[in-house]
Design a protein around this motif. Structure first.
Motif, PDB file in Angstrom:
ATOM      1  N   ALA A 124       0.830  -1.205   0.000  1.00 38.20           N
ATOM      2  CA  ALA A 124       0.000   0.000   0.000  1.00 38.20           C
ATOM      3  C   ALA A 124       0.864   1.255   0.000  1.00 38.20           C
ATOM      4  O   ALA A 124       0.571   2.228  -0.711  1.00 38.20           O
ATOM      5  N   ALA A 125       1.938   1.237   0.784  1.00 34.05           N
ATOM      6  CA  ALA A 125       2.824   2.402   0.830  1.00 34.05           C
ATOM      7  C   ALA A 125       3.466   2.659  -0.529  1.00 34.05           C
ATOM      8  O   ALA A 125       3.556   3.807  -0.994  1.00 34.05           O
ATOM      9  N   ALA A 126       3.923   1.605  -1.181  1.00 36.52           N
ATOM     10  CA  ALA A 126       4.521   1.763  -2.506  1.00 36.52           C
ATOM     11  C   ALA A 126       3.489   2.258  -3.510  1.00 36.52           C
ATOM     12  O   ALA A 126       3.785   3.116  -4.351  1.00 36.52           O
ATOM     13  N   ALA A 127       2.281   1.726  -3.438  1.00 39.45           N
ATOM     14  CA  ALA A 127       1.225   2.133  -4.366  1.00 39.45           C
ATOM     15  C   ALA A 127       0.882   3.608  -4.199  1.00 39.45           C
ATOM     16  O   ALA A 127       0.621   4.319  -5.178  1.00 39.45           O
ATOM     17  N   LEU A 128       0.884   4.099  -2.967  1.00 38.74           N
ATOM     18  CA  LEU A 128       0.610   5.516  -2.727  1.00 38.74           C
ATOM     19  C   LEU A 128       1.726   6.377  -3.295  1.00 38.74           C
ATOM     20  O   LEU A 128       1.475   7.409  -3.933  1.00 38.74           O
ATOM     21  N   GLN A 129       2.961   5.972  -3.096  1.00 36.70           N
ATOM     22  CA  GLN A 129       4.085   6.781  -3.565  1.00 36.70           C
ATOM     23  C   GLN A 129       4.162   6.833  -5.089  1.00 36.70           C
ATOM     24  O   GLN A 129       4.607   7.840  -5.657  1.00 36.70           O
ATOM     25  N   THR A 130       3.740   5.774  -5.760  1.00 41.04           N
ATOM     26  CA  THR A 130       3.804   5.756  -7.222  1.00 41.04           C
ATOM     27  C   THR A 130       2.533   6.296  -7.873  1.00 41.04           C
ATOM     28  O   THR A 130       2.489   6.424  -9.099  1.00 41.04           O
ATOM     29  N   GLY A 131       1.509   6.615  -7.075  1.00 46.02           N
ATOM     30  CA  GLY A 131       0.255   7.101  -7.637  1.00 46.02           C
ATOM     31  C   GLY A 131      -0.710   6.013  -8.042  1.00 46.02           C
ATOM     32  O   GLY A 131      -1.736   6.270  -8.661  1.00 46.02           O
ATOM     33  N   GLU A 132      -0.393   4.767  -7.701  1.00 49.76           N
ATOM     34  CA  GLU A 132      -1.292   3.650  -7.979  1.00 49.76           C
ATOM     35  C   GLU A 132      -2.612   3.814  -7.229  1.00 49.76           C
ATOM     36  O   GLU A 132      -3.678   3.467  -7.720  1.00 49.76           O
TER      37      GLU A 132
END
Length: 537
Positions: A254-262
């Protein structure tokens, strides 16, 4: 966990977030199916998967969030928890305070095109009164609910209480959602599976994929109120075509998805990941509630040993709030000790009677447990790592209670299974339980009227079913107090009784922020996150 280790986890999770084909497959989206334009679609990682669709049947937060998307209530709380008319156009009270008359707004329609009528309202309120803490309290005062015409109805009371608008706008526990009469008239002990409300969003059942995503479409026929949005009150103006809840139980993903705009919003980021995501210029970490949340250890009062208040008091003496809060929420800036059932810092935040067990006393805990008649029977603590902080606190509970001689079996399952099991009133060998750890919003717990855990009305109480006539008498005194001084005196007296009877062990309180992309604005301060008023630039 170190920040460098967290960063490695995020890098490892990033390919999962960036893989569009994998995402489509995980979400169950058919290959080649067109989606709304990205600028008009909000993608949110919620704190849990949606399993129960009926917000009058279940009090869990994810179901309440779902309910507020598609249903409305007669009144609604603003950001200060004050009630305002929502579905109601006008209302009045008789001079003796015993009759409340209401008129619905013109043009209210369910998603199937049917008009909302007083008959729908009456059936819905009766069902809610049989399920909810606030509804049950209002039911004690209610003599009759009667329709005068299609848009008019009255609530007649046995004795006056000023809590009527506050109760009818409740945004905690099981909310008083107005359903079609045909849905509301069904058995209140069974969840409604149809999802036809009159709210600003429609539930897209065709694209719902349990464990993967939940989809809501803007209700183009909805007519918002003319007032500005404030909390849950005012105009529920939808500025998006579609909201997708993307189920991401793994925090690093979830953290990665937020940072990439996913995704655009992470509703409840893990506190251990906030320092990492907060470093991004494209991410904002904020609060959507001014009141802290509460953590609790809930015993089942129906069966030994916790049918004896001495065993429940042993829980208080055996546990250190700091151990639970540090495990659940990490950095102490996000949490604090608090002995109040009604939230320290809130309008009712007394700690009367709680000083004796502010610090652990294991010898006293062991003595109380022995006096309760406990003989080492296996006690089942049911929990889930789907909500990570709850799972971590359950582990702490197991360790703490074993130190005073409790034979605790911590059993983990998915959150949907845990919440379903919580409703089971049978003994452990019939699928029941003895203990669980959970959390609740400050808006829920700050008032003796809304606090689901301090309702000690026996069979009408929340899971755990505590039963104490004196506590209920004192709770009535709060509801009937004529001035602020009387209300606070009644609240203190109630709290002292609760400290003796221990309907649950207060584990302290914490702040739960949310995280959003910088191009998202309009998130409202409210008891739970709502998705009208939000814009995506």
């Amino acid at each position: 966990m170190t920040l460098s280790r967290l960063a490695c986890l995020l890098l490892a999770a990033a390919p999962l977030a960036l893989s569009a084909p994998a995402r489509a497959q995980a979400q169950g989206q058919p290959q080649g199916q067109a989606s709304p334009a990205p600028g008009r679609t909000l993608r949110v990682a919620p704190h849990a998967d949606l399993r129960t669709l009926d917000p009058v049947f279940a009090s869990i937060v994810i179901t309440r969030m779902h309910g507020l998307m598609i249903y409305e209530t007669l009144f609604a709380w603003d950001s200060k928890l004050r009630p305002h008319p929502q579905m109601v156009e006008s209302f009045s009270t008789s001079e003796d305070g015993l009759t409340w008359s209401f008129r619905l707004r013109e043009g209210l329609r369910f998603h199937d095109g049917q008009p909302v009528t007083a008959r729908d309202v009456i059936a819905s309120l009766k069902r809610w009164m049989g399920r909810d803490t606030v509804g049950g309290k209002l039911a004690e005062y209610t003599a009759a609910l009667e329709a005068s015409d299609d848009r008019g109805f009255s609530l007649k009371l046995k004795r006056p209480t000023g809590m009527v608008p506050f109760a009818l706008g409740s945004a905690v526990g099981q909310i008083p959602a107005i359903m079609r009469e045909s849905d509301a008239a069904t058995d209140p002990m069974k969840p409604v599976t149809d999802t036809i409300g009159s709210g600003p969003f429609r539930f897209n059942r065709a694209e719902w994929r349990s464990g993967a995503r939940v989809v809501y479409d803007r209700n183009a026929d909805y007519r918002p109120r003319a007032e500005p949005a404030d909390g849950l009150a005012g105009g529920r103006v939808v500025k998006l075509d579609r909201v997708e809840w993307v189920i991401m139980p793994d925090p690093a993903t979830a953290a990665a998805a937020l940072q990439t705009g996913e995704i655009d919003i992470w509703e409840q980021p893990g506190q251990d990941l906030i320092p990492v995501i907060g470093r991004s210029r494209e991410v904002r970490v904020e609060r959507y509630s001014s009141l802290p949340n509460q953590a609790m250890l809930r015993p089942n009062h129906l069966y030994p040993p916790f049918n004896d208040p001495r065993a429940r008091l042993a829980l208080a003496y055996a546990t250190d709030q700091a151990d639970f809060l540090a495990a659940g929420f990490g950095d102490e800036r996000w949490w604090k000790r608090c002995g109040s059932y009604f939230v320290c810092g809130g309008p009712n935040g007394t700690e009367a009677g709680a000083a004796g067990y502010a610090k652990p006393d294991l010898d006293t805990a062991r003595r109380l447990l022995a006096e309760s008649g406990y003989k080492g029977e296996t006690l089942v603590l049911t929990s889930s790592y789907d909500i990570a902080h709850i799972g971590r606190m359950a582990e702490v509970a197991g360790e703490a209670l074993r130190k005073i001689g409790m034979n605790v079996d911590v059993q983990f399952a998915d959150w949907g299974t845990v919440t379903t099991r919580q409703a089971n009133r049978g003994p452990v060998d019939q699928g029941g339980w003895n203990l669980f750890v959970t959390t609740a919003s400050g808006a829920t717990m700050q008032s003796p009227i809304t606090n689901i855990g301090t309702n000690m009305a026996c069979a009408r109480a929340w899971a755990g079913w505590p039963c104490d006539e004196e506590a209920e008498r004192l709770r009535n005194a709060v509801a009937e107090a004529r001035d602020e001084a009387g209300r606070m005196a009644a609240t203190e007296a109630l709290h002292r009784r609760l400290a003796e009877m221990q309907p649950y062990r207060v584990l302290g309180q914490y702040d739960q922020p949310y995280a959003r992309r910088a191009n998202i604005s309009g998130v409202l301060e409210a008891p739970v996150m709502v998705f009208w008023n939000i814009e995506k630039r």
